[in-house]
Design a protein around this motif. Structure first.
Motif, PDB file in Angstrom:
ATOM      1  N   GLY A 189      -5.060 -39.788 -28.738  1.00  0.00           N
ATOM      2  CA  GLY A 189      -6.433 -39.648 -28.244  1.00  0.00           C
ATOM      3  C   GLY A 189      -6.941 -40.871 -27.514  1.00  0.00           C
ATOM      4  O   GLY A 189      -7.450 -40.789 -26.401  1.00  0.00           O
ATOM      5  N   GLY A 190      -6.798 -42.047 -28.132  1.00  0.00           N
ATOM      6  CA  GLY A 190      -7.208 -43.282 -27.474  1.00  0.00           C
ATOM      7  C   GLY A 190      -8.599 -43.218 -26.875  1.00  0.00           C
ATOM      8  O   GLY A 190      -8.796 -43.464 -25.691  1.00  0.00           O
ATOM      9  N   HIS A 191      -9.605 -42.861 -27.708  1.00  0.00           N
ATOM     10  CA  HIS A 191     -10.952 -42.646 -27.172  1.00  0.00           C
ATOM     11  C   HIS A 191     -11.472 -43.858 -26.407  1.00  0.00           C
ATOM     12  O   HIS A 191     -11.962 -43.733 -25.291  1.00  0.00           O
ATOM     13  N   SER A 192     -11.368 -45.036 -27.004  1.00  0.00           N
ATOM     14  CA  SER A 192     -11.893 -46.219 -26.326  1.00  0.00           C
ATOM     15  C   SER A 192     -11.077 -46.550 -25.083  1.00  0.00           C
ATOM     16  O   SER A 192     -11.616 -47.022 -24.076  1.00  0.00           O
ATOM     17  N   GLY A 193      -9.752 -46.290 -25.144  1.00  0.00           N
ATOM     18  CA  GLY A 193      -8.929 -46.520 -23.968  1.00  0.00           C
ATOM     19  C   GLY A 193      -9.353 -45.643 -22.814  1.00  0.00           C
ATOM     20  O   GLY A 193      -9.470 -46.097 -21.663  1.00  0.00           O
ATOM     21  N   TRP A 194      -9.609 -44.350 -23.086  1.00  0.00           N
ATOM     22  CA  TRP A 194     -10.070 -43.471 -22.016  1.00  0.00           C
ATOM     23  C   TRP A 194     -11.454 -43.890 -21.531  1.00  0.00           C
ATOM     24  O   TRP A 194     -11.744 -43.834 -20.325  1.00  0.00           O
ATOM     25  N   ALA A 195     -12.337 -44.281 -22.433  1.00  0.00           N
ATOM     26  CA  ALA A 195     -13.684 -44.691 -22.029  1.00  0.00           C
ATOM     27  C   ALA A 195     -13.631 -45.844 -21.028  1.00  0.00           C
ATOM     28  O   ALA A 195     -14.428 -45.898 -20.087  1.00  0.00           O
ATOM     29  N   MET A 196     -12.682 -46.743 -21.214  1.00  0.00           N
ATOM     30  CA  MET A 196     -12.530 -47.843 -20.258  1.00  0.00           C
ATOM     31  C   MET A 196     -11.882 -47.368 -18.957  1.00  0.00           C
ATOM     32  O   MET A 196     -12.284 -47.759 -17.863  1.00  0.00           O
ATOM     33  N   LEU A 197     -10.867 -46.517 -19.068  1.00  0.00           N
ATOM     34  CA  LEU A 197     -10.234 -45.999 -17.849  1.00  0.00           C
ATOM     35  C   LEU A 197     -11.229 -45.225 -16.992  1.00  0.00           C
ATOM     36  O   LEU A 197     -11.189 -45.297 -15.757  1.00  0.00           O
ATOM     37  N   ALA A 198     -12.102 -44.482 -17.629  1.00  0.00           N
ATOM     38  CA  ALA A 198     -13.071 -43.684 -16.874  1.00  0.00           C
ATOM     39  C   ALA A 198     -13.999 -44.551 -16.036  1.00  0.00           C
ATOM     40  O   ALA A 198     -14.593 -44.060 -15.066  1.00  0.00           O
ATOM     41  N   ARG A 199     -14.129 -45.828 -16.381  1.00  0.00           N
ATOM     42  CA  ARG A 199     -15.000 -46.734 -15.626  1.00  0.00           C
ATOM     43  C   ARG A 199     -14.322 -47.331 -14.396  1.00  0.00           C
ATOM     44  O   ARG A 199     -14.987 -47.985 -13.600  1.00  0.00           O
ATOM     45  N   CYS A 200     -13.030 -47.115 -14.254  1.00  0.00           N
ATOM     46  CA  CYS A 200     -12.329 -47.719 -13.116  1.00  0.00           C
ATOM     47  C   CYS A 200     -11.322 -46.752 -12.506  1.00  0.00           C
ATOM     48  O   CYS A 200     -10.116 -47.048 -12.451  1.00  0.00           O
ATOM     49  N   PRO A 201     -11.755 -45.561 -12.036  1.00  0.00           N
ATOM     50  CA  PRO A 201     -10.801 -44.592 -11.470  1.00  0.00           C
ATOM     51  C   PRO A 201     -10.051 -45.128 -10.255  1.00  0.00           C
ATOM     52  O   PRO A 201      -8.936 -44.672  -9.971  1.00  0.00           O
ATOM     53  N   GLU A 202     -10.651 -46.107  -9.566  1.00  0.00           N
ATOM     54  CA  GLU A 202      -9.978 -46.683  -8.396  1.00  0.00           C
ATOM     55  C   GLU A 202      -8.728 -47.471  -8.781  1.00  0.00           C
ATOM     56  O   GLU A 202      -7.876 -47.759  -7.932  1.00  0.00           O
ATOM     57  N   ARG A 203      -8.565 -47.791 -10.066  1.00  0.00           N
ATOM     58  CA  ARG A 203      -7.425 -48.581 -10.522  1.00  0.00           C
ATOM     59  C   ARG A 203      -6.376 -47.735 -11.247  1.00  0.00           C
ATOM     60  O   ARG A 203      -5.403 -48.270 -11.759  1.00  0.00           O
ATOM     61  N   TRP A 204      -6.563 -46.413 -11.312  1.00  0.00           N
ATOM     62  CA  TRP A 204      -5.659 -45.585 -12.091  1.00  0.00           C
ATOM     63  C   TRP A 204      -4.218 -45.694 -11.611  1.00  0.00           C
ATOM     64  O   TRP A 204      -3.298 -45.791 -12.422  1.00  0.00           O
ATOM     65  N   ALA A 205      -4.030 -45.642 -10.294  1.00  0.00           N
ATOM     66  CA  ALA A 205      -2.664 -45.703  -9.771  1.00  0.00           C
ATOM     67  C   ALA A 205      -2.001 -47.025 -10.146  1.00  0.00           C
ATOM     68  O   ALA A 205      -0.829 -47.067 -10.554  1.00  0.00           O
ATOM     69  N   GLU A 206      -2.751 -48.118 -10.024  1.00  0.00           N
ATOM     70  CA  GLU A 206      -2.218 -49.442 -10.381  1.00  0.00           C
ATOM     71  C   GLU A 206      -1.896 -49.522 -11.869  1.00  0.00           C
ATOM     72  O   GLU A 206      -0.829 -50.010 -12.261  1.00  0.00           O
ATOM     73  N   LEU A 207      -2.800 -49.015 -12.706  1.00  0.00           N
ATOM     74  CA  LEU A 207      -2.597 -49.105 -14.147  1.00  0.00           C
ATOM     75  C   LEU A 207      -1.476 -48.176 -14.624  1.00  0.00           C
ATOM     76  O   LEU A 207      -0.765 -48.498 -15.581  1.00  0.00           O
ATOM     77  N   ALA A 208      -1.299 -47.021 -13.982  1.00  0.00           N
ATOM     78  CA  ALA A 208      -0.230 -46.113 -14.375  1.00  0.00           C
ATOM     79  C   ALA A 208       1.147 -46.721 -14.149  1.00  0.00           C
ATOM     80  O   ALA A 208       2.122 -46.301 -14.782  1.00  0.00           O
ATOM     81  N   ALA A 209       1.220 -47.702 -13.257  1.00  0.00           N
ATOM     82  CA  ALA A 209       2.493 -48.369 -12.992  1.00  0.00           C
ATOM     83  C   ALA A 209       2.617 -49.698 -13.716  1.00  0.00           C
ATOM     84  O   ALA A 209       3.592 -50.429 -13.513  1.00  0.00           O
ATOM     85  N   HIS A 210       1.665 -50.033 -14.584  1.00  0.00           N
ATOM     86  CA  HIS A 210       1.661 -51.312 -15.283  1.00  0.00           C
ATOM     87  C   HIS A 210       2.873 -51.404 -16.207  1.00  0.00           C
ATOM     88  O   HIS A 210       3.240 -50.432 -16.891  1.00  0.00           O
ATOM     89  N   SER A 211       3.485 -52.563 -16.249  1.00  0.00           N
ATOM     90  CA  SER A 211       4.715 -52.715 -17.038  1.00  0.00           C
ATOM     91  C   SER A 211       4.488 -52.562 -18.530  1.00  0.00           C
ATOM     92  O   SER A 211       5.375 -52.106 -19.267  1.00  0.00           O
ATOM     93  N   THR A 212       3.308 -52.941 -19.022  1.00  0.00           N
ATOM     94  CA  THR A 212       3.031 -52.882 -20.469  1.00  0.00           C
ATOM     95  C   THR A 212       2.215 -51.661 -20.851  1.00  0.00           C
ATOM     96  O   THR A 212       2.510 -50.990 -21.844  1.00  0.00           O
ATOM     97  N   PHE A 213       1.189 -51.365 -20.066  1.00  0.00           N
ATOM     98  CA  PHE A 213       0.255 -50.302 -20.445  1.00  0.00           C
ATOM     99  C   PHE A 213       0.443 -49.025 -19.633  1.00  0.00           C
ATOM    100  O   PHE A 213      -0.325 -48.079 -19.796  1.00  0.00           O
ATOM    101  N   GLY A 214       1.451 -48.995 -18.761  1.00  0.00           N
ATOM    102  CA  GLY A 214       1.628 -47.831 -17.894  1.00  0.00           C
ATOM    103  C   GLY A 214       1.791 -46.530 -18.654  1.00  0.00           C
ATOM    104  O   GLY A 214       1.160 -45.514 -18.327  1.00  0.00           O
ATOM    105  N   ALA A 215       2.629 -46.521 -19.690  1.00  0.00           N
ATOM    106  CA  ALA A 215       2.864 -45.277 -20.442  1.00  0.00           C
ATOM    107  C   ALA A 215       1.581 -44.801 -21.117  1.00  0.00           C
ATOM    108  O   ALA A 215       1.258 -43.604 -21.110  1.00  0.00           O
ATOM    109  N   ALA A 216       0.834 -45.724 -21.716  1.00  0.00           N
ATOM    110  CA  ALA A 216      -0.421 -45.346 -22.368  1.00  0.00           C
ATOM    111  C   ALA A 216      -1.396 -44.760 -21.363  1.00  0.00           C
ATOM    112  O   ALA A 216      -2.071 -43.758 -21.633  1.00  0.00           O
ATOM    113  N   VAL A 217      -1.485 -45.378 -20.191  1.00  0.00           N
ATOM    114  CA  VAL A 217      -2.387 -44.883 -19.147  1.00  0.00           C
ATOM    115  C   VAL A 217      -1.956 -43.496 -18.693  1.00  0.00           C
ATOM    116  O   VAL A 217      -2.791 -42.596 -18.504  1.00  0.00           O
ATOM    117  N   GLN A 218      -0.672 -43.272 -18.503  1.00  0.00           N
ATOM    118  CA  GLN A 218      -0.198 -41.963 -18.068  1.00  0.00           C
ATOM    119  C   GLN A 218      -0.553 -40.881 -19.080  1.00  0.00           C
ATOM    120  O   GLN A 218      -1.014 -39.784 -18.717  1.00  0.00           O
TER     121      GLN A 218
END
Length: 584
Positions: A189-218
């Motif tokens: 679920g990662g409620h707080s993680g999604w709450a933060m992602l929702a504030r920066c949709p312009e960074r989703w592509a960058e974060l989805a490819a992140h070496s550490t957090f990419g899988a969680a973001v995906q």
């Protein structure tokens, strides 16, 4: 506090304001309230004029969290005061936000994030401007959130999910909890993680490819983005009822095709592939994947081969088509069968697996379709503005979601890889109301509609609906008691959602006899439907026998998980008590 107060008086004033008010022999609550108000009013000025650590600590210990957060935002409380504050209390989000409003203290505020409770980290950003709803127009707005703080909070909110994906070991009691969880929504679920992602949709592509957090973001994007976007659209439509609602196909999806492709590595939950107890985990994983495809329909084409392979592997590893026969009291069986059929209809291209899902659907009990007796409530609900043909078998089938079996079968039929023979074998076994539902609700394929229409009907076959009549309707029959008995003998009393309707209709009817009531569970008679009917019978049966009344009180313990006894069995148990009349 007066600015004329000399420096030499500060220590005395601080001690006086920080010492509870007392009389010579006891604590004085009224005076202490005045002291607290005076302390709150003087605190900003006292802190501004006090540099000695011991005196500042004395003041900080007695201040509440809201006041300290406000003073930190104003700059009166600084990072140098944090050690004194944390001697007596834990870190809270308001303190971190207040310190970070000053550029020189951002790093110190970030250093406090690991000491926050996990559910409070996101509040540092959420409550950055606590006065945003109450601020007057002429007052200055809050300063912009430092990017370094936002990034640190985002990282802290994504870390728990990223850590879980690296080592997804089940916690103690996991097997018991699994019986109530159909997918991995709680774990991912990662409620707080999604709450933060929702504030920066312009960074989703960058974060989805992140070496550490990419899988969680995906995972979060696949599970949350489209669902939350739809919720936002519904909320916006409710806030503006006069606004035009765009057709679904004209609404831009939350995730672009490029983003969906970037999230494909996480689509089939590879991190959870080797969890123990595959009979449970594989089923949950399959349902979670199906939920993602349902929310993001383009995945069915973008990742068809990946989805087919995952479905095959999960069915095989979890032995999902080897479900044991349904046992008495097994309330999970139907749900397991239905979800598996729906998930495979969406994800699988394996004819054998799809045919196996059809076989499991055939093992389900026939639906119990009941048309309720006319009542004032029904008359209020079904008015002239609605479909007056609510009593159709197909409509009645949906009252208690009894249509889900035929709905799953229709989904399997729509999958081009499902063997037609496996579907038509079940069509010939369907309830008449289910066949009517296919004719009214299903749009294709044509061979499926034709097979349902071709099912022969016996000359004496009705529409399969148990129609409960009012007393006036029963009076038109030559033997109303026989009609009531036919209700009690019908399959409807074997279904949890319909049996209570049947019992209620029998008990409320003036045509019932004691023999009818004896067949109904005792708790239905005594506590749910017309208890005054049972009262008269018990008064006649127990009479003036003290022992029988005592036996009745002892017998009336209907636990939820106990085997139910009928009203007749209850009365017979009272006959064993001696008929000793009260002599007083």
């Amino acid at each position: 506090m007066s600015e004329d107060l000399p420096k030499e008086a500060l220590k005395t004033v601080i001690e006086a304001l920080c010492t509870p008010a007392t009389t010579p022999d006891r604590f004085d609550p009224r005076a202490d309230q005045w002291r607290e108000k005076a302390f709150e009013a003087a605190l900003p000025a006292l802190l501004a004029r006090t540099s000695a650590k011991r005196l500042r600590s004395r003041l900080l210990v007695h201040a509440d969290e809201k006041t300290l957060a406000t003073l930190a935002a104003e700059g009166t409380v600084t990072a140098a005061d944090v050690p004194a504050i944390l001697r007596t209390r834990r870190v809270w989000a308001g303190l971190v936000s207040g310190l970070a409003r000053h550029p020189g203290q951002v790093e110190a505020a970030i250093a406090l994030l690991p000491r926050l409770a996990s559910h409070e980290v996101e509040r540092v950003v959420e409550d950055w401007d606590p006065d945003r709803y109450t601020r007057a127009k002429w007052t200055a707005s809050a300063p912009s959130l430092p990017q370094a703080l936002f990034d640190a909070v985002l990282e802290a909110c994504l870390t728990p999910l990223a850590a879980y994906l690296l080592l997804p070991e089940p916690e103690e009691g996991w097997e018991a909890a699994s019986a109530f969880s159909k997918d991995w929504s709680l774990e991912l679920g990662g409620h707080s993680g999604w709450a933060m992602l929702a504030r920066c949709p312009e960074r989703w592509a960058e974060l989805a490819a992140h070496s550490t957090f990419g899988a969680a973001v995906q995972h979060l994007l696949l599970d949350q983005a489209e669902t939350r976007a739809q919720d936002a659209r519904v909320h916006a439509a409710g806030a503006d009822p006069d606004g035009e609602e765009l057709p679904a196909k004209e609404l831009a999806p939350a995730l672009s095709e490029d983003l969906l492709l970037a999230c494909l590595p996480a689509l089939c939950l590879p991190e959870l592939a080797e969890l123990p107890n595959p009979q449970v985990t594989a089923r949950r994983t399959l349902h979670h994947i199906a939920h993602r495809v349902h929310n993001n329909p383009r995945l069915a084409d973008l990742a068809a081969d990946r989805l087919h392979a995952a479905a095959d592997a999960l069915v095989t590893r979890g032995q999902l088509l080897s479900l044991a026969e349904k046992q008495a009291g097994d309330y999970e069986f139907d749900g397991l069968v239905l979800r598996l059929a729906e998930d495979l209809a969406l994800l699988s291209a394996n004819p054998d697996h799809l045919a196996g899902a059809c076989v499991q659907l055939a093992s389900m009990d026939q639906p119990a379709v009941v048309s309720p007796a006319p009542s004032r409530t029904l008359i209020r609900i079904v008015d002239d503005s609605r479909d007056r043909d609510y009593d159709r078998p197909a409509q009645l089938l949906e009252r208690h979601s009894e249509h889900r079996r035929v709905q799953a079968l229709a989904a399997l039929a729509a999958n081009p890889h499902t063997p037609q023979a496996a579907v038509t074998d079940i069509v010939n076994m369907l309830h008449p109301a289910e066949l009517a539902w296919i004719a009214e609700k299903v749009e294709g394929p044509d061979w499926f509609l034709n097979s349902a229409a071709a099912v022969p009907a016996a000359e004496d076959e009705d529409d399969g609906v148990l129609r409960l009549l009012s007393d006036d309707g029963l009076a038109q029959h030559p033997d109303p008691a026989a009609v009531l008995q036919s209700w009690l003998d019908s399959p409807a009393v074997d279904e949890g959602l319909s049996r209570s309707e049947v019992y209620r209709a029998v008990v409320k009817s003036r045509h019932h006899t004691l023999e009818h009531l004896r067949q109904i569970p005792a708790d239905e008679i005594l506590s749910r439907h017309e208890p005054e009917v049972a009262l008269k019978i018990l008064l006649d049966h127990c009479g003036r026998s003290t022992d029988r009344w005592a036996a009745l009180a002892a017998a009336m313990t209907f636990e939820y998980d106990e085997e139910k006894i009928t009203f007749g069995e209850l009365l017979d148990s009272l006959d064993g008590a001696p008929a000793r009349a009260e002599t007083s």
